[in-house]
Design a protein around this motif. Structure first.
Motif, mmCIF file in Angstrom:
data_model
loop_
_atom_site.group_PDB
_atom_site.id
_atom_site.type_symbol
_atom_site.label_atom_id
_atom_site.label_comp_id
_atom_site.label_asym_id
_atom_site.label_seq_id
_atom_site.Cartn_x
_atom_site.Cartn_y
_atom_site.Cartn_z
ATOM 1 N N GLU A 1 -1.747 -3.593 -3.187
ATOM 2 C CA GLU A 1 -0.552 -2.951 -3.724
ATOM 3 C C GLU A 1 -0.007 -1.948 -2.702
ATOM 4 O O GLU A 1 -0.785 -1.241 -2.047
ATOM 5 N N ILE A 2 1.312 -1.914 -2.574
ATOM 6 C CA ILE A 2 1.971 -0.902 -1.749
ATOM 7 C C ILE A 2 2.922 -0.112 -2.632
ATOM 8 O O ILE A 2 3.719 -0.691 -3.385
ATOM 9 N N TYR A 3 2.833 1.197 -2.532
ATOM 10 C CA TYR A 3 3.721 2.096 -3.269
ATOM 11 C C TYR A 3 4.608 2.828 -2.263
ATOM 12 O O TYR A 3 4.110 3.592 -1.437
ATOM 13 N N PHE B 1 4.472 -4.809 -4.719
ATOM 14 C CA PHE B 1 5.220 -3.711 -4.107
ATOM 15 C C PHE B 1 5.937 -2.877 -5.163
ATOM 16 O O PHE B 1 6.647 -3.422 -6.022
ATOM 17 N N TYR B 2 5.728 -1.558 -5.098
ATOM 18 C CA TYR B 2 6.461 -0.636 -5.972
ATOM 19 C C TYR B 2 7.431 0.176 -5.131
ATOM 20 O O TYR B 2 7.056 0.754 -4.101
ATOM 21 N N ALA C 1 7.941 -7.509 -6.355
ATOM 22 C CA ALA C 1 8.434 -6.161 -6.053
ATOM 23 C C ALA C 1 9.186 -5.597 -7.249
ATOM 24 O O ALA C 1 10.039 -6.268 -7.833
ATOM 25 N N SER C 2 8.852 -4.357 -7.618
ATOM 26 C CA SER C 2 9.465 -3.683 -8.765
ATOM 27 C C SER C 2 9.995 -2.324 -8.358
ATOM 28 O O SER C 2 9.433 -1.665 -7.475
ATOM 29 N N LEU D 1 1.385 0.890 -13.860
ATOM 30 C CA LEU D 1 1.531 -0.111 -14.917
ATOM 31 C C LEU D 1 2.498 -1.221 -14.515
ATOM 32 O O LEU D 1 2.289 -2.389 -14.846
ATOM 33 N N MET D 2 3.553 -0.874 -13.776
ATOM 34 C CA MET D 2 4.520 -1.890 -13.338
ATOM 35 C C MET D 2 3.856 -2.968 -12.482
ATOM 36 O O MET D 2 4.170 -4.152 -12.597
ATOM 37 N N LEU D 3 2.935 -2.544 -11.619
ATOM 38 C CA LEU D 3 2.306 -3.506 -10.715
ATOM 39 C C LEU D 3 1.158 -4.278 -11.373
ATOM 40 O O LEU D 3 0.602 -5.178 -10.763
#
Length: 318
Positions: free
Chosen positions: A76-78, A120-121, A171-172, A231-233
């Motif tokens: 995951e990338i934020y 991706f966030y 991606a979100s 939570l989105m990811l």
């Protein structure tokens, strides 16, 4: 063990997110332009400075981004990096656009190029909506930004949507309304108010000078909001979400709560000055977080009154 890369780990949201992910058992890499020189005070304040693996990454430089992703191989990338002050964006519009829009594009392109299954966030902003009047903005509300910061965030939002549709990248974007905490720097008005009120309560004779105190915002608590990012990811299908409390208050109400918490009458210590008004500003910000409530199971636990008191208490403890 999942691996997360947080770009912008030294900021308020980056630090709280790092703590949340560490508590969930992640291996956390924190990206900063110069990891050897940066202080990472917020990580130290949360007691996690030694637990985050720090890496140097310049998100304005595609090669730097790609090299970091290929080295870390995150799940995951934020993306929380970039110039974060609306007020400062009027003074530094080019830096604001480059650090937010170009930085986001480099991250998306590097994920595509790496061919790794990375979630991706992207940190969006309610500033994208501009002034919606009494309308509570949701995910379908048109963007009409009124600041260079809002323009940059709107561009980044559409970049994310494009890469999601064109390349099936997971991606979100979280369209976050204002969210505060004791980790806010003093250039943000909420912390400026808390710190000045605390000094006055301790005996300072100063007067707090502010701009337009009749603006209204939906203020939330930053630790709540980083949970929504995570939570989105965890969703199988990437999507965009408005994250907010659903409650709007005027800045003068926040001022009142802070001063009352310190047994002070704010009207005796605060004055306004038009010199502090922004060239263009949003009169009111209203939000509809129903989609996040229903689809993510996320709800804000704290609202404006709680936040004012919590920020004052944090100063007392310090």
């Amino acid at each position: 063990m999942k691996i997360a890369l947080i770009c912008g780990v030294s900021g308020q949201d980056g630090a709280y997110l790092a703590k949340l992910l560490l508590d969930k058992g992640y291996q956390v890499y924190g990206g900063s332009r110069d990891a050897q020189m940066a202080s990472f005070n917020n990580l130290s304040r949360l007691g996690i400075r030694q637990d985050v693996k720090l890496v140097s990454i310049s998100i304005n430089d595609f090669r730097s981004v790609l090299q970091t992703i290929l080295k870390v191989k995150p799940d995951e990338i934020y993306n929380l990096a970039g110039q974060s002050s609306v007020g400062l964006s009027f003074e530094q519009p080019v830096e604001t656009l480059e650090s937010i829009s170009i930085g986001t594009l480099n991250l998306l392109e590097a994920i595509r190029f790496s061919n790794l299954p990375i979630k991706f966030y992207n940190a969006g902003s309610s500033e994208c909506f501009g002034d919606t009047g009494k309308l509570a903005a949701d995910e379908l509300t048109p963007f009409r930004p009124r600041s260079p910061y809002g323009v940059a965030k709107a561009a980044a939002f559409w970049q994310v949507a494009n890469y999601r549709e064109a390349y099936q990248i997971q991606a979100s974007t979280g369209i976050l309304f204002n969210h505060e905490s004791p980790l806010r720097p003093e250039r943000f008005v909420t912390q400026k108010i808390v710190m000045a009120a605390s000094r006055i309560a301790a005996g300072s004779k100063e007067t707090l000078i502010l701009g337009n105190i009749d603006i209204a915002r939906d203020w939330g608590w930053a630790p709540d909001y980083v949970e929504a990012m995570w939570l989105m990811l965890q969703k199988e299908k990437a999507d965009d979400y408005v994250i907010a409390t659903g409650e709007t208050n005027k800045l003068r109400d926040f001022i009142r709560v802070v001063f009352e918490t310190l047994d002070l009458n704010w009207q005796e210590h605060v004055r306004t000055d038009p010199a502090f008004f922004r060239p263009t500003d949003i009169a009111e910000g209203h939000a509809n977080p129903t989609k996040a409530n229903h689809q993510l199971g996320w709800n804000a636990r704290y609202t404006m009154d709680d936040i004012g008191r919590l920020m004052v208490e944090a100063r007392r403890v310090k």
